[in-house]
Design an enzyme around this catalytic site. Structure first.
Site, PDB file in Angstrom:
ATOM      1  N   LYS A   1       0.858  -1.187   0.000  1.00  0.00           N
ATOM      2  CA  LYS A   1       0.000   0.000   0.000  1.00  0.00           C
ATOM      3  C   LYS A   1       0.896   1.240   0.000  1.00  0.00           C
ATOM      4  O   LYS A   1       1.937   1.252   0.664  1.00  0.00           O
ATOM      5  CB  LYS A   1      -0.892  -0.037   1.245  1.00  0.00           C
ATOM      6  CG  LYS A   1      -1.910   1.082   1.332  1.00  0.00           C
ATOM      7  CD  LYS A   1      -2.823   0.885   2.541  1.00  0.00           C
ATOM      8  CE  LYS A   1      -3.878   1.958   2.680  1.00  0.00           C
ATOM      9  NZ  LYS A   1      -4.792   1.706   3.811  1.00  0.00           N
TER      10      LYS A   1
ATOM     11  N   SER B   1      -9.655   1.572   2.803  1.00  0.00           N
ATOM     12  CA  SER B   1      -8.811   2.341   1.912  1.00  0.00           C
ATOM     13  C   SER B   1      -7.718   1.537   1.218  1.00  0.00           C
ATOM     14  O   SER B   1      -7.119   2.007   0.262  1.00  0.00           O
ATOM     15  CB  SER B   1      -8.160   3.489   2.685  1.00  0.00           C
ATOM     16  OG  SER B   1      -7.288   2.966   3.684  1.00  0.00           O
TER      17      SER B   1
ATOM     18  N   SER C   1      -9.728  -0.646   7.049  1.00  0.00           N
ATOM     19  CA  SER C   1      -9.150  -0.521   5.707  1.00  0.00           C
ATOM     20  C   SER C   1      -8.432  -1.732   5.151  1.00  0.00           C
ATOM     21  O   SER C   1      -8.104  -1.752   3.968  1.00  0.00           O
ATOM     22  CB  SER C   1      -8.194   0.664   5.665  1.00  0.00           C
ATOM     23  OG  SER C   1      -8.932   1.824   5.450  1.00  0.00           O
TER      24      SER C   1
END
Ligand code: GLN
Length: 487
Positions: A79, A154, A178
């Site tokens: 990420k 996210s 997330s």
């Protein structure tokens, strides 16, 4: 055999036996990325050349007979809020679009030590604020099961990449759901470890008392492998716990007879899709069949978790994001004086959701409102933690849906922040209490994956993995792969 469909544990056996080289598998995944990325759009930055260099180095080490661990030579991605030395780390924000960290996050060091091959950095909601990836300032990622739908957020890029075979595993971050919510939307396994289990050094902060890094994988075995590699105390993170890290792999035993599972009734709230509830109830029945004792229980303060989270998380974010001032990091938009420079930089650098959170958090912390909002939210947080403490006196694990719905359509909730926030109803309380939780596939509705969430006692990821593994051994949801419409 399609290499991109293998799990980490399957691939690592082939690598160890010399049936495939790391360069071969890395090349295959780079080709896979080429084939599907125009539709999925999981990657913000690709580092194919560096990945091939790393793969070559691992192949050479293996040829020399060096002892290598299970992640050696396995291609993965991160990420884009996890700092990588020399590789831009953007948080999917304009304000960090060209920022290149001078150091690696501790988890990145850990994975480098384990011999991992890094393919690139993955898209996310800007600064990890969001539940759909539509808050990325670059482009939205698409759900590999249905390109018209969101992958969740996210860590949307991080789960989509794993689901689409564009990485064997990834790391995400989870502040309110997330890792778990997108894992449930894309049919993969995602775990948020206990707060303090994994170092946050080099994770770009959103809400420091809630943030935690965790693994995103195709199955529970891989989750245990990756978790083992990243867990542990780190002198660079004063909130990381100085506790021994269990051998999670050893803990994977299919036997869960007598395990006590609590089912908190508040998590089956109004607005939940009936197919989601049905699949989760079926999963609970499966646990009973395997010898677990399942019982309804109550976590009475659950309904206050979401509003309290949006005070605590925004308050911390408003403070953490003050550092983006056009001086120390990233974008600078000039102005006639320093105040105008700050204003121009932050106006252009941040997207609308990030601005909304900074304003909410600044308001909650401002004098005269602090006691009414922020302090009250902290008290509610204590009550939520106590609910869990009580429940864990009676149960080893709690089981709930991960998200009240399956993946929704792109654009469906983008204009309605409140509807978007509700997507994390079942995941947020766990961050407020600092507990570990895992999401694993437990069914499908309209061809879209459904996630089961298991919540554990502090630092007891082992029992979580054990329960998740037992379920997985007796079902085959985790073996389903999306049809991406490419050869
Ligand atoms: N969706 C939640 C939010 O927008 C949680 C995000 C996260 O876990 N980083 O704050």
């Amino acid at each position: 055999m399609e290499l991109h469909n293998l799990t980490v544990s399957e691939l690592s056996k082939l690598l160890a036996k010399g049936e495939v080289s790391s360069v071969e598998v890395t090349t295959a995944i780079i080709d896979r990325i080429e084939a599907v990325e125009n539709r999925v759009q999981a990657y913000v930055t690709r580092t194919a050349e560096k990945a091939l260099e790393q793969a070559k180095a691992i192949d050479e080490a293996r040829a020399k007979g060096e002892e290598l661990g299970p992640l050696a030579g396995v291609p993965m991605a991160l990420k884009d809020n996890i700092c990588t030395e020399g590789i831009r780390t953007t948080c999917s924000s304009r304000i960090l679009a060209d920022w290149v960290p001078p150091y690696d996050a501790t988890v990145v060091r850990n994975l480098k030590d384990a011999g991992s091959v890094m393919l690139g950095k993955l898209n996310m909601d800007e600064f990890a604020m969001g539940s759909s990836n539509e808050n990325s300032s670059f482009f939205p990622t698409h759900n590999p099961w249905d390109y018209d739908r969101v992958p969740g957020g996210s860590s949307g890029g991080a789960v989509a990449a794993v689901a689409a075979g564009e990485a064997f595993y990834s790391l995400g971050s989870d502040t309110g759901g997330s890792i778990r919510q997108p894992a449930s939307f894309c049919g993969v396994v995602g775990m948020k470890p206990t707060y303090g289990r994994v170092s946050r050094y080099g994770l770009i902060a959103f809400a420091s008392s809630l943030d935690q890094i965790g693994p995103i994988t195709k199955d529970v075995t891989d989750c245990a492998l990756v978790q083992k590699a990243i867990a542990g105390h780190d002198a660079h993170d004063s909130t990381s716990a100085d506790l021994p890290v269990p051998d999670y792999q050893e803990a994977l035993k299919a036997e869960i007879k007598g395990l006590k599972i609590g089912i908190p009734k508040e998590y089956f709230a109004e607005g939940m899709e009936p197919e989601v509830e049905e699949s989760v109830r079926k999963a609970i029945a499966k646990f009973e069949e395997l010898g677990a004792i399942c019982e309804e229980t109550s976590l009475p303060h659950t309904e206050y978790a979401l509003p309290a989270y949006y005070l605590v998380a925004t308050a911390e974010a408003s403070s953490n994001l003050a550092r983006y001032d056009g001086v120390s990091y990233g974008l600078r938009v000039p102005g006639k004086d320093i105040v105008e420079m700050y204003m121009n930089t932050r106006s252009e650098g941040f997207g609308p959701e990030v601005k909304r959170r900074i304003m909410l958090g600044t308001y909650a912390l401002s004098s005269g409102y602090y006691d009414a909002y922020y302090l009250k939210a902290l008290k509610v947080r204590t009550l939520i933690r106590k609910d869990f403490d009580e429940a864990f006196k009676r149960y080893d694990v709690l089981a709930t849906p991960t998200s009240p719905t399956v993946a929704f359509k792109l654009g469906e909730k983008a204009g309605d922040p409140l509807a978007m926030y509700l997507s994390d109803l079942c995941t947020i309380p766990i961050n407020m209490a600092g507990l570990p939780a895992i999401s694993l596939p437990c069914g499908f509705s309209q061809g879209l994956p459904i996630g089961l969430q298991l919540i554990g006692k502090p630092f007891d990821e082992t029992t979580l993995l054990q329960a998740a593994y037992a379920f997985e051994q007796n079902t085959d949801y985790h073996r389903q792969r999306p049809d991406l419409g490419v050869a």
